[in-house]
Design a protein around this motif. Sequence first.
Motif, mmCIF file in Angstrom:
data_model
loop_
_atom_site.group_PDB
_atom_site.id
_atom_site.type_symbol
_atom_site.label_atom_id
_atom_site.label_comp_id
_atom_site.label_asym_id
_atom_site.label_seq_id
_atom_site.Cartn_x
_atom_site.Cartn_y
_atom_site.Cartn_z
ATOM 1 N N ARG A 7 -6.705 24.141 19.070
ATOM 2 C CA ARG A 7 -5.681 23.466 18.148
ATOM 3 C C ARG A 7 -4.708 22.381 18.758
ATOM 4 O O ARG A 7 -4.500 21.371 18.405
ATOM 5 N N LEU A 11 -4.060 18.563 17.966
ATOM 6 C CA LEU A 11 -2.626 18.303 17.742
ATOM 7 C C LEU A 11 -2.299 17.035 18.761
ATOM 8 O O LEU A 11 -1.675 16.167 18.185
ATOM 9 N N ILE A 14 -3.523 13.938 17.151
ATOM 10 C CA ILE A 14 -3.026 13.368 16.154
ATOM 11 C C ILE A 14 -1.716 12.682 16.665
ATOM 12 O O ILE A 14 -1.193 11.769 16.124
ATOM 13 N N VAL A 28 -2.997 15.998 7.402
ATOM 14 C CA VAL A 28 -3.207 17.031 8.250
ATOM 15 C C VAL A 28 -3.226 18.291 7.383
ATOM 16 O O VAL A 28 -2.816 18.220 6.284
ATOM 17 N N SER A 29 -3.248 19.615 7.927
ATOM 18 C CA SER A 29 -3.131 20.464 7.033
ATOM 19 C C SER A 29 -1.583 20.897 7.208
ATOM 20 O O SER A 29 -0.777 20.511 7.954
ATOM 21 N N ASN A 32 -0.527 22.581 10.322
ATOM 22 C CA ASN A 32 -0.535 21.544 11.315
ATOM 23 C C ASN A 32 0.929 20.576 11.314
ATOM 24 O O ASN A 32 1.606 20.119 12.083
ATOM 25 N N LEU A 33 1.247 20.276 9.999
ATOM 26 C CA LEU A 33 2.388 19.432 9.637
ATOM 27 C C LEU A 33 3.535 20.151 9.999
ATOM 28 O O LEU A 33 4.516 19.333 10.552
ATOM 29 N N PRO A 49 3.074 11.475 6.593
ATOM 30 C CA PRO A 49 2.395 12.470 6.558
ATOM 31 C C PRO A 49 1.971 12.976 5.492
ATOM 32 O O PRO A 49 2.958 12.860 4.405
ATOM 33 N N ASN A 223 -12.492 10.668 14.759
ATOM 34 C CA ASN A 223 -12.544 11.780 15.214
ATOM 35 C C ASN A 223 -13.744 11.867 16.287
ATOM 36 O O ASN A 223 -13.714 12.518 17.371
#
Length: 282
Positions: A7, A11, A14, A28-29, A32-33, A49, A223
């Motif tokens: 993770r 991150l 990102i 993002v999830s 994660n945000l 976002p 990705n």
Amino acid sequence: WTRYRTRPEFLDQIRSIVAQDIVDIMLVSASNLEVLADDGVFKGSAVKPAIRANDTTDVWVVRGGRYNQKPSRPFRSASLPLTKTRTDLGLYSITFNNDLDADLESLEAFADFRAEAAECGFRYFLEVFNPNVETGIDPEVLPHYVNDNILRCIAGVHTADRPQFLKIAYNGPKALEELASFDSSLIVGVLGGGAGTTRDCFELLHQGEKYGARVALFGRKINLAEAPLAMVAMMREVADGSLAPAEAVRAYHSELQKQGIRPQRTLEDDAEITEAVLKQQR
């Protein structure tokens, strides 16, 4: 490749793309945000976002599992009120499978989501996947089945509750033109799908825009690239019309060489169009 990213590594990737300041939206999830926004990653950035607002069962791809082999069912884990403190935009996903019970359940969950989003002042864009199971529909008709269901599911939705734009699979020129030309107030975007070749990525951008799409929402094609930041930079050049797809492939490989990165494919192989839908004629 030897393992999945952790993770923190994900991150960091990102953070790099946001800092590059080329993309318009970073999806993002919600969890994660929370980390990224609280770290100030989006502060002062033009990158908007957005969170994945639901997690339907057709994206439950887990090792040893078979959930995604059954008709999609609705599910949500993100809290809109908590998310609203960090962003007011999310992606809602739905999949139609020509299964009355499953599709009705999905539509009812979509209605519940719209009601909650309206109450929270939360905006969304709508992702409509192609069926995730066998439907019995002729492959030639399937793109139009998807189009009809997209329009049917928002036909009675008031303007204030409609999606900001769509995110759909590219099902060829005819289907995309049909959908994009039906209602000029409906902004159509294409999703990236599988990794494919670099040419596949750039060709999808080019054809999507040519036949009516105004948004491109790609994940795996970035990705899984050898150099994600370079891939994003070339995607922007193609989207802006500065480079043709074939030219962008050569420019991308030139950038890999400059960075000392070994490409996954030769330039010749990477310049090939391999996805059947991109070979369709208008």
